[in-house]
Design an enzyme around this catalytic site. Structure first.
Site, PDB file in Angstrom:
ATOM      1  N   HIS A  74       0.842  -1.196   0.000  1.00  0.00           N
ATOM      2  CA  HIS A  74       0.000   0.000   0.000  1.00  0.00           C
ATOM      3  C   HIS A  74       0.880   1.251   0.000  1.00  0.00           C
ATOM      4  O   HIS A  74       0.614   2.235   0.690  1.00  0.00           O
ATOM      5  CB  HIS A  74      -0.945   0.004   1.208  1.00  0.00           C
ATOM      6  CG  HIS A  74      -1.850  -1.179   1.281  1.00  0.00           C
ATOM      7  ND1 HIS A  74      -3.161  -1.171   0.844  1.00  0.00           N
ATOM      8  CD2 HIS A  74      -1.633  -2.454   1.715  1.00  0.00           C
ATOM      9  CE1 HIS A  74      -3.711  -2.362   1.018  1.00  0.00           C
ATOM     10  NE2 HIS A  74      -2.795  -3.159   1.536  1.00  0.00           N
ATOM     11  N   TYR A 341       2.986  -4.759  10.448  1.00  0.00           N
ATOM     12  CA  TYR A 341       3.015  -3.306  10.354  1.00  0.00           C
ATOM     13  C   TYR A 341       4.131  -2.738  11.233  1.00  0.00           C
ATOM     14  O   TYR A 341       4.837  -1.800  10.852  1.00  0.00           O
ATOM     15  CB  TYR A 341       1.690  -2.711  10.830  1.00  0.00           C
ATOM     16  CG  TYR A 341       0.505  -2.918   9.926  1.00  0.00           C
ATOM     17  CD1 TYR A 341       0.565  -3.717   8.788  1.00  0.00           C
ATOM     18  CD2 TYR A 341      -0.713  -2.311  10.218  1.00  0.00           C
ATOM     19  CE1 TYR A 341      -0.539  -3.901   7.969  1.00  0.00           C
ATOM     20  CE2 TYR A 341      -1.825  -2.484   9.410  1.00  0.00           C
ATOM     21  CZ  TYR A 341      -1.731  -3.286   8.285  1.00  0.00           C
ATOM     22  OH  TYR A 341      -2.829  -3.460   7.485  1.00  0.00           O
TER      23      TYR A 341
END
Length: 364
Positions: A74, A341
């Site tokens: 992303h 993450y």
């Protein structure tokens, strides 16, 4: 799957350990015990043979290349600013303020689920939307959604194996064309996703996609009763009939800026309630279409900001940052996303800190 990330509260020094980061996350309304246990599972603390966040991020870097300072997935996106207006329909199911107060401020990020910040917008037929709702009591709800109905596989290990199947062969510099078909042949759970992807086309706008949580969560009411749910943001804007993605590399952000110049964009937050026998730990399995759906309210987006300097740049859209009244399920992909993450964030901030003096930071 990775990375929408930086830790809650903004950047941290890259020398912080991943377990320390999880403890910091616990300060923002996480279910600390559940998250710590899940993170240890994925991180390998219980069993060194299990998949680690490092291995997961490493394979993404191998497949996508390393773009210093950018997210590992992303990577290309744009910040959006707005607010959420509650309809009150979710109020009986959850004590979360986001459902009980009239308005909650939101910072979001539309993105392309690709590992390169320079990928053309037509490279993949999937778009993503991440949101941070900041409640009046200081607690936050963060969610990352994608414009697909289900995830290809149900476990972090299978996702990792899929990435390995797409890795370039050192001898040719290209993926072995036999490995991905072999992977899917061995993973029948991917059939719903493959059926969808066959007809999925790149959309012409971020504003006209429906974005789904895919993973399941629980709403928790004042008595402690839990209701398993999935949610999605359904656009109130629509493409013209037959509209297709235009030519060019960067049409999505341009389209979004143009639409917002004409007025706010609105999405309806639909929350689907699971029946008792619906799977809540497997994102590759859809729930029947006849399940009850709440119209929980309206997301109103008012303006964009550049991802290099906007408010979304340093937000970790970790799906396990949750307020009281919303809890994560035991879906193992949730724990893997949270851990991945954190690992990715520590890498990219370390890269930024080593940039030559005076060079513009790239930390979208």
């Amino acid at each position: 799957m990775v990375d929408r990330s930086s830790p809650p509260g903004g950047p941290q020094h890259p020398s912080l350990s991943a377990p320390s980061l999880v403890l910091r996350l616990g300060g923002i309304a996480l279910v600390v015990a559940a998250l710590a246990g899940a993170f240890a599972y994925v991180h390998g603390s219980f069993d060194p043979q299990r998949l680690t966040p490092k291995a997961l991020v490493d394979v993404l870097e191998k497949n996508n290349g390393v773009h210093p300072g950018f997210r590992r997935n992303h990577a290309k996106g744009v910040c959006v600013i707005g607010y959420f207006e509650s309809s009150g329909e979710a109020r009986p199911y959850s004590v979360a303020q986001v459902f009980n107060e009239p308005r909650t401020p939101v910072v979001g990020r539309f993105a392309l689920p690709a590992g390169s910040p320079y990928a053309p917008d037509s490279a993949v037929p999937i778009r993503s939307l991440a949101l941070r709702f900041t409640q009046a009591n200081g607690q936050q709800w963060r969610t990352g959604m994608n414009s697909m109905p289900v995830f290809p596989v149900g476990t972090p290990e299978a996702f990792y194996q899929l990435q390995q199947a797409q890795s370039p062969d050192p001898a040719t510099g290209k993926p072995d064309p036999t490995k991905v078909p072999a992977f899917f042949a061995a993973h029948p759970e991917a059939v719903p996703f493959l059926t969808w992807i066959k007809t999925a086309k790149p959309s012409a706008s971020y504003a006209t996609e429906t974005y789904n949580s895919v993973n399941a969560f629980y709403l928790v009411d004042a008595s402690g009763k839990k209701q398993a749910v999935r949610w999605g943001m359904t656009p109130l804007a629509q493409d013209a009939a037959g509209a297709t993605a235009p030519e060019g590399s960067d049409f999505l952000e341009k389209d979004l800026v143009q639409r917002l110049a004409e007025g706010p964009l609105r999405f309806q937050l639909n929350i689907t309630l699971a029946n008792a026998d619906d799977p809540v730990n497997d994102a590759s399995k859809a729930w029947p279409a006849d399940r009850k759906v709440l119209n929980a309210g309206t997301l109103v987006l008012e303006k964009t900001q550049p991802q290099l300097s906007g408010e979304c740049r340093d937000i970790n859209y970790d799906p396990l940052v949750l307020p009281a009244g919303i809890q994560g399920s035991d879906d193992p992909l949730l724990a893997a996303r949270s851990a991945g993450y954190a690992d990715s964030y520590l890498r990219r901030t370390s890269e930024v800190s080593q940039l030559p003096t005076g060079k513009k930071e790239a930390r979208p």
